[in-house]
Design an enzyme around this catalytic site. Structure first.
Site, mmCIF file in Angstrom:
data_model
loop_
_atom_site.group_PDB
_atom_site.id
_atom_site.type_symbol
_atom_site.label_atom_id
_atom_site.label_comp_id
_atom_site.label_asym_id
_atom_site.label_seq_id
_atom_site.Cartn_x
_atom_site.Cartn_y
_atom_site.Cartn_z
ATOM 1 N N ASP A 160 0.941 -1.228 -0.096
ATOM 2 C CA ASP A 160 -0.098 -0.045 -0.082
ATOM 3 C C ASP A 160 0.806 1.324 0.133
ATOM 4 O O ASP A 160 1.944 1.209 0.380
ATOM 5 C CB ASP A 160 -0.946 0.061 1.106
ATOM 6 C CG ASP A 160 -1.666 1.283 1.362
ATOM 7 O OD1 ASP A 160 -2.498 1.629 0.526
ATOM 8 O OD2 ASP A 160 -1.747 1.763 2.288
ATOM 9 N N ASP A 169 0.172 4.701 1.148
ATOM 10 C CA ASP A 169 -0.099 5.968 2.040
ATOM 11 C C ASP A 169 -0.066 5.346 3.442
ATOM 12 O O ASP A 169 -0.850 4.174 3.709
ATOM 13 C CB ASP A 169 -1.316 6.587 1.907
ATOM 14 C CG ASP A 169 -1.359 7.355 0.685
ATOM 15 O OD1 ASP A 169 -0.215 7.797 0.090
ATOM 16 O OD2 ASP A 169 -2.377 7.588 0.018
ATOM 17 N N TYR A 175 -5.243 13.215 0.571
ATOM 18 C CA TYR A 175 -5.547 13.580 -0.726
ATOM 19 C C TYR A 175 -4.319 14.436 -1.030
ATOM 20 O O TYR A 175 -4.441 15.651 -1.560
ATOM 21 C CB TYR A 175 -6.805 14.464 -0.698
ATOM 22 C CG TYR A 175 -8.096 13.642 -0.144
ATOM 23 C CD1 TYR A 175 -8.334 12.403 -0.861
ATOM 24 C CD2 TYR A 175 -8.846 14.094 0.986
ATOM 25 C CE1 TYR A 175 -9.354 11.647 -0.415
ATOM 26 C CE2 TYR A 175 -9.918 13.388 1.558
ATOM 27 C CZ TYR A 175 -10.117 12.254 0.677
ATOM 28 O OH TYR A 175 -11.413 11.484 1.262
ATOM 29 N N ASN A 189 -5.336 2.803 -3.111
ATOM 30 C CA ASN A 189 -6.461 3.599 -3.513
ATOM 31 C C ASN A 189 -6.456 4.972 -3.347
ATOM 32 O O ASN A 189 -5.649 5.472 -2.383
ATOM 33 C CB ASN A 189 -7.625 3.276 -2.098
ATOM 34 C CG ASN A 189 -8.247 1.769 -2.326
ATOM 35 O OD1 ASN A 189 -7.976 1.199 -3.139
ATOM 36 N ND2 ASN A 189 -9.071 1.130 -1.179
ATOM 37 N N HIS A 246 -11.508 5.264 -8.014
ATOM 38 C CA HIS A 246 -12.721 5.352 -7.870
ATOM 39 C C HIS A 246 -13.007 5.560 -6.446
ATOM 40 O O HIS A 246 -12.308 5.330 -5.555
ATOM 41 C CB HIS A 246 -13.416 4.095 -8.389
ATOM 42 C CG HIS A 246 -13.160 3.642 -9.531
ATOM 43 N ND1 HIS A 246 -12.210 2.896 -10.085
ATOM 44 C CD2 HIS A 246 -13.423 4.229 -10.798
ATOM 45 C CE1 HIS A 246 -12.057 2.885 -11.446
ATOM 46 N NE2 HIS A 246 -13.111 3.604 -11.939
ATOM 47 N N LYS A 284 -9.782 -1.501 -3.143
ATOM 48 C CA LYS A 284 -9.660 -2.331 -2.129
ATOM 49 C C LYS A 284 -10.591 -2.045 -1.013
ATOM 50 O O LYS A 284 -11.016 -0.852 -0.774
ATOM 51 C CB LYS A 284 -8.206 -2.019 -1.303
ATOM 52 C CG LYS A 284 -7.111 -2.759 -2.085
ATOM 53 C CD LYS A 284 -5.759 -2.280 -1.412
ATOM 54 C CE LYS A 284 -5.451 -0.822 -1.391
ATOM 55 N NZ LYS A 284 -4.094 -0.475 -0.961
#
Length: 492
Positions: A326, A328, A337, A369, A405, A415
């Site tokens: 992953d 972050d 963000y 994500n 998304h 995920k």
């Protein structure tokens, strides 16, 4: 009554001639049509399968039925996945029977097993191999005809691909589903499984299943046979027969002829009892008697060999072929963000650990994500700039999988869906089961398990306690990235 049933049929195959009539029954049978019929070609290579229109063919590359079924259900999108073998004969109204079994099951029921019938010869006694096939009529959880909720398969992580044969992989999955608190019901639909036609040494080759028994014991404990209804087995007597047989050969070399004769007598008695037990229920033709006599001599040492081989393999650590991170709070400090490359700050020690993996030849990738794009909080160009800064600091990754998304978009990549993990494995050219996903949330763990990969959770202050508890049950939990790599078996 059954028109709203949402199901996909998955059929692993090695190209048997029985596949085509099975497909014809599914396409023309009375009852609700499946959303899709997925045939998974598990041959290592060869020509395209001849299938009727409306059937989709996937290729699993000869990795065994567990891997083939995993590819099938992970490709499917329906609520229910109905697994059937390519050598069964379905009733003309099997879709209707399936619908009656599944449609009104309570939510706590994760699977439904069909009833298997094995027709035996009416004009003679069945052979040893035919009796073995007939045992399927009373077996639990066999995937000759077994339907699972997709959610249960995702939770369990699918079939364990360490089972390379059509043996025990179905019992292992069912045990894990039951251990997760779900119920498995026996349906009323009836499926015919013809008796096997096998060669002279088939029963000897079947002893390879003892390696799978070792894996079952390793995973589920010494009571796995009782829990699966597998019976007691004969391994103890096989071990005794093997030991005394070896002693009968070795003792004369030590000038222990009396003891050698005694050992030979015990071996002969055990072998005769085993052969007689197999011969008496059968047709007792000269060929069958000869086959039982020869294989009864060879089976005990073969069974012991495969059991020892299986015990060693079950204890061998399985280092992953690839590591997927992953982004972050795993590789870089999380800034919600993040849209500015100057804000990229690596997690302490992460750069060195990733570079160490790369230097040792371990493929690495990112699965991340990034819903800020869908929310309009960051632009695609800003996301690309941030990821470019990550590559600048960490070096090249073998694959980047980024989902832009939002939760409500219904994509297959975000995920905890497995899409990014599966695509990453595909780009790296490895089996998803050979990957480990390292992340800081339950979504990272669930995505890995849904794809059939392993997972290590590295919690942060924002990781929820239920996510940590679930990871402890189904994956692994590490204090930091270094420990995560050690738990994954790839620490330097």
């Amino acid at each position: 009554m059954t028109s709203s049933l949402d199901y996909t049929v998955v059929i692993p195959t090695t190209g048997r001639e029985t596949l085509r009539p099975l497909l014809d029954t599914l396409l023309t049978g009375e009852g609700p049509r499946p959303a899709e019929i997925l045939v998974v070609d598990d041959r290592p290579g060869g020509s395209e399968l001849d299938v009727p229109g409306g059937v989709r063919v996937l290729r699993s590359g000869g990795r065994g039925p567990a891997a083939a079924r995993n590819l099938g259900w992970r490709t499917a999108k329906s609520e229910w996945i109905a697994f059937v073998d390519d050598d069964v004969v379905l009733a003309p109204d099997w879709p209707r029977q399936l619908g009656e079994d599944l449609l009104f099951l309570p939510a706590g029921v994760a699977a439904s097993q069909g009833r298997i019938t094995v027709p035996l010869p009416a004009d003679r006694r069945p052979t040893d191999d035919e009796r073995g096939t007939a045992g399927l009529e009373h077996a639990r959880w066999i995937t000759a005809d077994m339907a699972y909720r997709r959610s249960a398969l995702v939770e369990a992580g699918g079939f364990d691909e360490r089972f390379p044969r059509a043996f025990r992989e179905d019992s292992d999955l069912a045990l894990r589903v039951a251990e997760a608190g779900h119920r498995i019901d026996r349906g009323e639909r009836l499926t015919t499984h013809p008796a096997r036609r096998t060669g002279f040494l088939y029963s000897l080759k079947a002893q390879r299943g003892n390696a799978d028994n070792a894996l079952m014991r390793h995973k589920h404990g010494v009571l796995w046979r009782q829990r699966t209804g597998a019976g007691h087995g004969r391994l103890g007597l096989h071990a005794l027969s093997t030991v005394v047989g070896l002693a009968a050969l070795a003792l004369p070399l030590l000038r222990q002829r009396g003891k050698a004769v005694l050992a030979a007598g015990v071996w002969a008695g055990l072998t005769a009892e085993f052969a007689t037990r197999r011969i008496l229920p059968g047709p007792r033709t000269p060929g069958e008697v000869a086959r039982m006599a020869v294989t009864s001599v060879l089976i005990p040492p073969a069974a012991c060999y495969h059991r020892v081989r299986g015990e060693l393999a079950a204890r061998r650590p399985r280092p992953p072929v690839a590591v997927l991170f992953d982004r972050d709070d795993t590789l870089i400090v999380d800034v919600p963000y993040l849209n500015d490359p100057d804000g990229v700050r690596p997690v302490p020690g992460a750069v060195e650990l990733v570079r160490g993996l790369r230097e040792r030849g371990v493929p690495v990738g990112v699965v991340s994500n990034q819903s800020g794009v869908a929310k309009g909080l960051i632009t695609p160009d800003q996301l690309a700039a941030v990821n470019a800064r990550v590559r600048e600091l960490f070096g090249p990754f073998g694959t980047w999988q980024v989902c832009v998304h939002d939760d409500g978009d219904g994509c297959a990549c975000r995920k905890p869906a497995p899409g990014m993990v599966l695509r990453a494995a595909g780009e790296l050219g490895v089996d998803p089961a050979s990957c480990v996903v390292i992340g800081d949330t339950g979504a990272d763990v669930d995505a890995a398990l849904a794809a059939g990969a392993r997972a290590v959770l590295v919690p942060t202050a924002r990781t929820l306690e239920p996510e940590i508890a679930r990871a402890r049950r189904h994956a692994a939990v590490a204090r930091d990235l270094s420990e995560a790599l050690r738990l994954a078996g790839v620490a330097g």
